[in-house]
Design a protein around this motif. Structure first.
Motif, PDB file in Angstrom:
ATOM      1  N   PHE A   1       0.728  -1.226   0.039  1.00 21.17           N
ATOM      2  CA  PHE A   1       0.058   0.047  -0.101  1.00 21.17           C
ATOM      3  C   PHE A   1       1.011   1.082   0.011  1.00 21.17           C
ATOM      4  CE2 PHE A   1      -3.261  -2.862   2.232  1.00 21.17           C
ATOM      5  CZ  PHE A   1      -3.797  -3.145   1.101  1.00 21.17           C
ATOM      6  N   GLY A   2       2.078   1.001   0.329  1.00 23.34           N
ATOM      7  CA  GLY A   2       2.876   2.378   0.257  1.00 23.34           C
ATOM      8  C   GLY A   2       2.721   3.353   1.278  1.00 23.34           C
ATOM      9  N   VAL A   3       2.467   2.776   2.552  1.00 27.73           N
ATOM     10  CA  VAL A   3       2.617   3.611   3.737  1.00 27.73           C
ATOM     11  C   VAL A   3       3.618   3.466   4.669  1.00 27.73           C
ATOM     12  CG1 VAL A   3      -0.152   3.339   3.703  1.00 27.73           C
ATOM     13  CG2 VAL A   3       1.176   1.587   5.197  1.00 27.73           C
ATOM     14  N   THR A   4       3.906   4.453   5.618  1.00 26.14           N
ATOM     15  CA  THR A   4       4.936   4.098   6.476  1.00 26.14           C
ATOM     16  C   THR A   4       4.536   4.158   7.927  1.00 26.14           C
ATOM     17  OG1 THR A   4       5.051   6.545   6.650  1.00 26.14           O
ATOM     18  CG2 THR A   4       6.498   5.521   4.949  1.00 26.14           C
ATOM     19  N   GLY A   5       5.431   3.856   8.684  1.00 21.47           N
ATOM     20  CA  GLY A   5       5.088   3.509  10.131  1.00 21.47           C
ATOM     21  C   GLY A   5       5.876   2.321  10.703  1.00 21.47           C
ATOM     22  N   TYR A   6       4.913   1.911  11.846  1.00 18.12           N
ATOM     23  CA  TYR A   6       5.713   0.840  12.370  1.00 18.12           C
ATOM     24  C   TYR A   6       4.415  -0.323  13.038  1.00 18.12           C
ATOM     25  CZ  TYR A   6       4.996   3.266  16.594  1.00 18.12           C
ATOM     26  OH  TYR A   6       4.548   4.090  17.968  1.00 18.12           O
ATOM     27  N   VAL A   7       4.825  -1.466  13.263  1.00 17.79           N
ATOM     28  CA  VAL A   7       3.822  -2.084  14.052  1.00 17.79           C
ATOM     29  C   VAL A   7       4.628  -3.138  15.208  1.00 17.79           C
ATOM     30  CG1 VAL A   7       4.281  -4.270  12.635  1.00 17.79           C
ATOM     31  CG2 VAL A   7       2.110  -4.259  13.621  1.00 17.79           C
ATOM     32  N   ARG A   8       4.007  -3.291  16.309  1.00 18.38           N
ATOM     33  CA  ARG A   8       4.655  -3.846  17.400  1.00 18.38           C
ATOM     34  C   ARG A   8       3.506  -4.628  18.290  1.00 18.38           C
ATOM     35  NH1 ARG A   8       6.296   1.284  21.462  1.00 18.38           N
ATOM     36  NH2 ARG A   8       4.263   2.136  21.738  1.00 18.38           N
ATOM     37  N   ASN A   9       3.944  -5.302  19.356  1.00 19.34           N
ATOM     38  CA  ASN A   9       2.999  -6.053  20.157  1.00 19.34           C
ATOM     39  C   ASN A   9       2.923  -5.062  21.417  1.00 19.34           C
ATOM     40  OD1 ASN A   9       2.820  -8.492  18.571  1.00 19.34           O
ATOM     41  ND2 ASN A   9       4.177  -9.501  19.702  1.00 19.34           N
ATOM     42  N   CYS A  10       1.658  -4.931  21.972  1.00 15.79           N
ATOM     43  CA  CYS A  10       1.369  -4.149  22.983  1.00 15.79           C
ATOM     44  C   CYS A  10       0.448  -4.684  23.807  1.00 15.79           C
ATOM     45  CB  CYS A  10       0.842  -2.848  22.377  1.00 15.79           C
ATOM     46  SG  CYS A  10       0.597  -1.558  23.553  1.00 15.79           S
ATOM     47  N   GLY A  11       1.024  -5.398  24.858  1.00 20.62           N
ATOM     48  CA  GLY A  11       0.177  -6.211  25.870  1.00 20.62           C
ATOM     49  C   GLY A  11      -0.149  -7.231  25.059  1.00 20.62           C
ATOM     50  N   THR A  12      -1.420  -7.639  25.067  1.00 16.36           N
ATOM     51  CA  THR A  12      -2.210  -8.731  24.318  1.00 16.36           C
ATOM     52  C   THR A  12      -2.698  -8.032  22.798  1.00 16.36           C
ATOM     53  OG1 THR A  12      -4.529  -8.036  25.475  1.00 16.36           O
ATOM     54  CG2 THR A  12      -2.980  -9.680  26.522  1.00 16.36           C
ATOM     55  N   ALA A  13      -2.443  -7.136  22.685  1.00 16.50           N
ATOM     56  CA  ALA A  13      -2.795  -6.315  21.420  1.00 16.50           C
ATOM     57  C   ALA A  13      -1.569  -6.179  20.358  1.00 16.50           C
ATOM     58  CB  ALA A  13      -3.595  -5.040  21.464  1.00 16.50           C
ATOM     59  N   VAL A  14      -2.058  -5.585  19.329  1.00 12.14           N
ATOM     60  CA  VAL A  14      -1.026  -5.416  18.531  1.00 12.14           C
ATOM     61  C   VAL A  14      -1.176  -3.764  18.036  1.00 12.14           C
ATOM     62  CG1 VAL A  14      -0.009  -5.255  15.964  1.00 12.14           C
ATOM     63  CG2 VAL A  14      -0.577  -7.347  17.270  1.00 12.14           C
ATOM     64  N   GLU A  15      -0.322  -2.954  18.107  1.00 17.00           N
ATOM     65  CA  GLU A  15      -0.385  -1.736  18.049  1.00 17.00           C
ATOM     66  C   GLU A  15       0.445  -1.145  16.647  1.00 17.00           C
ATOM     67  OE1 GLU A  15       0.673   2.572  20.199  1.00 17.00           O
ATOM     68  OE2 GLU A  15       2.322   1.072  20.322  1.00 17.00           O
ATOM     69  N   ALA A  16       0.029  -0.247  15.892  1.00 19.29           N
ATOM     70  CA  ALA A  16       0.408   0.193  14.531  1.00 19.29           C
ATOM     71  C   ALA A  16       0.264   1.641  14.589  1.00 19.29           C
ATOM     72  CB  ALA A  16      -0.092  -0.504  13.345  1.00 19.29           C
TER      73      ALA A  16
ATOM     74  N   ASP B   1      -6.026   7.697   1.117  1.00 24.72           N
ATOM     75  CA  ASP B   1      -6.244   6.440   0.333  1.00 24.72           C
ATOM     76  C   ASP B   1      -5.736   5.203   0.808  1.00 24.72           C
ATOM     77  OD1 ASP B   1      -8.475   5.055  -1.368  1.00 24.72           O
ATOM     78  OD2 ASP B   1      -6.431   4.739  -2.639  1.00 24.72           O
ATOM     79  N   ALA B   2      -4.344   5.159   0.760  1.00 20.14           N
ATOM     80  CA  ALA B   2      -3.502   4.052   1.053  1.00 20.14           C
ATOM     81  C   ALA B   2      -3.453   3.595   2.539  1.00 20.14           C
ATOM     82  CB  ALA B   2      -1.874   4.627   0.781  1.00 20.14           C
ATOM     83  N   VAL B   3      -3.598   4.789   3.243  1.00 22.95           N
ATOM     84  CA  VAL B   3      -3.726   4.760   4.928  1.00 22.95           C
ATOM     85  C   VAL B   3      -5.144   3.875   5.139  1.00 22.95           C
ATOM     86  CG1 VAL B   3      -4.107   5.714   7.190  1.00 22.95           C
ATOM     87  CG2 VAL B   3      -2.284   6.277   5.626  1.00 22.95           C
ATOM     88  N   ASP B   4      -6.367   4.386   4.384  1.00 21.41           N
ATOM     89  CA  ASP B   4      -7.696   3.640   4.497  1.00 21.41           C
ATOM     90  C   ASP B   4      -7.454   2.189   4.116  1.00 21.41           C
ATOM     91  OD1 ASP B   4      -8.660   6.388   5.521  1.00 21.41           O
ATOM     92  OD2 ASP B   4      -9.416   6.579   3.489  1.00 21.41           O
ATOM     93  N   ARG B   5      -6.867   1.903   2.895  1.00 28.36           N
ATOM     94  CA  ARG B   5      -6.805   0.425   2.544  1.00 28.36           C
ATOM     95  C   ARG B   5      -5.882  -0.271   3.545  1.00 28.36           C
ATOM     96  NH1 ARG B   5      -4.232   0.484  -2.950  1.00 28.36           N
ATOM     97  NH2 ARG B   5      -3.290   2.538  -2.361  1.00 28.36           N
ATOM     98  N   MET B   6      -4.842   0.296   4.002  1.00 31.46           N
ATOM     99  CA  MET B   6      -4.082  -0.492   5.002  1.00 31.46           C
ATOM    100  C   MET B   6      -4.806  -0.913   6.438  1.00 31.46           C
ATOM    101  SD  MET B   6      -1.323  -1.941   5.976  1.00 31.46           S
ATOM    102  CE  MET B   6      -0.361  -2.549   7.398  1.00 31.46           C
ATOM    103  N   ILE B   7      -5.813   0.304   6.599  1.00 32.77           N
ATOM    104  CA  ILE B   7      -6.532   0.149   7.876  1.00 32.77           C
ATOM    105  C   ILE B   7      -7.642  -1.045   7.608  1.00 32.77           C
ATOM    106  CG2 ILE B   7      -8.281   1.039   9.567  1.00 32.77           C
ATOM    107  CD1 ILE B   7      -6.586   3.759   9.350  1.00 32.77           C
ATOM    108  N   GLU B   8      -8.376  -1.114   6.466  1.00 32.33           N
ATOM    109  CA  GLU B   8      -9.252  -2.145   6.194  1.00 32.33           C
ATOM    110  C   GLU B   8      -8.664  -3.200   6.223  1.00 32.33           C
ATOM    111  OE1 GLU B   8     -12.651  -2.212   5.740  1.00 32.33           O
ATOM    112  OE2 GLU B   8     -12.280  -0.400   6.588  1.00 32.33           O
ATOM    113  N   ALA B   9      -7.423  -3.638   5.672  1.00 28.06           N
ATOM    114  CA  ALA B   9      -6.901  -4.708   5.378  1.00 28.06           C
ATOM    115  C   ALA B   9      -6.244  -5.455   6.908  1.00 28.06           C
ATOM    116  CB  ALA B   9      -5.508  -4.731   4.740  1.00 28.06           C
ATOM    117  N   MET B  10      -6.113  -4.403   7.670  1.00 34.54           N
ATOM    118  CA  MET B  10      -5.909  -4.842   9.024  1.00 34.54           C
ATOM    119  C   MET B  10      -7.009  -5.287   9.911  1.00 34.54           C
ATOM    120  SD  MET B  10      -3.061  -1.781  10.189  1.00 34.54           S
ATOM    121  CE  MET B  10      -2.692  -2.355  11.839  1.00 34.54           C
ATOM    122  N   ARG B  11      -8.273  -5.052   9.449  1.00 29.67           N
ATOM    123  CA  ARG B  11      -9.509  -5.418  10.083  1.00 29.67           C
ATOM    124  C   ARG B  11      -9.495  -7.093   9.476  1.00 29.67           C
ATOM    125  NH1 ARG B  11     -12.755  -1.587  11.532  1.00 29.67           N
ATOM    126  NH2 ARG B  11     -12.327   0.683  10.531  1.00 29.67           N
ATOM    127  N   GLU B  12      -8.840  -7.620   8.772  1.00 32.68           N
ATOM    128  CA  GLU B  12      -8.945  -8.871   8.605  1.00 32.68           C
ATOM    129  C   GLU B  12      -7.573  -9.582   9.124  1.00 32.68           C
ATOM    130  OE1 GLU B  12     -11.478 -10.641   6.896  1.00 32.68           O
ATOM    131  OE2 GLU B  12     -12.410  -8.535   6.915  1.00 32.68           O
TER     132      GLU B  12
END
Length: 90
Positions: free
Chosen positions: A28-43, A50-61
């Motif tokens: 999707f061509g987005v920047t940032g990071y992802v990490r474990n945070c307690g029992t969740a994942v934080e990004a 548009d790219a951010v929206d597509r990434m967030i939608e993908a993260m729902r799955e």
């Protein structure tokens, strides 16, 4: 351009969620990071709206082995991060 903090809960640790997120971010061509945070994942997801929206939608799955129960999305400061990386937990 926008940036969001995304908290993903469910069965998201031990299933390759962070590696999957890195590969999706490259697609999707987005920047940032992802990490474990307690029992969740934080990004932090930053980039073209548009790219951010597509990434967030993908993260729902998530990857095939994951089960996403809830996704919390908050506005974040655009940190002008380069690339999208997997970080150690919080």
């Amino acid at each position: 351009m926008s940036a969001h903090r995304v908290i993903v809960t469910g069965k998201v640790q031990g299933v390759g969620y962070r590696n999957w997120a890195v590969s999706r971010a490259r697609v999707f061509g987005v920047t940032g990071y992802v990490r474990n945070c307690g029992t969740a994942v934080e990004a932090i997801v930053s980039g073209d709206d548009d790219a951010v929206d597509r990434m967030i939608e993908a993260m729902r799955e998530g990857p095939a082995m994951a089960r996403v129960d809830h996704l919390e999305v908050q506005a974040a400061n655009d940190a002008k991060l380069k690339g999208f990386t997997k970080r150690l937990g919080a």
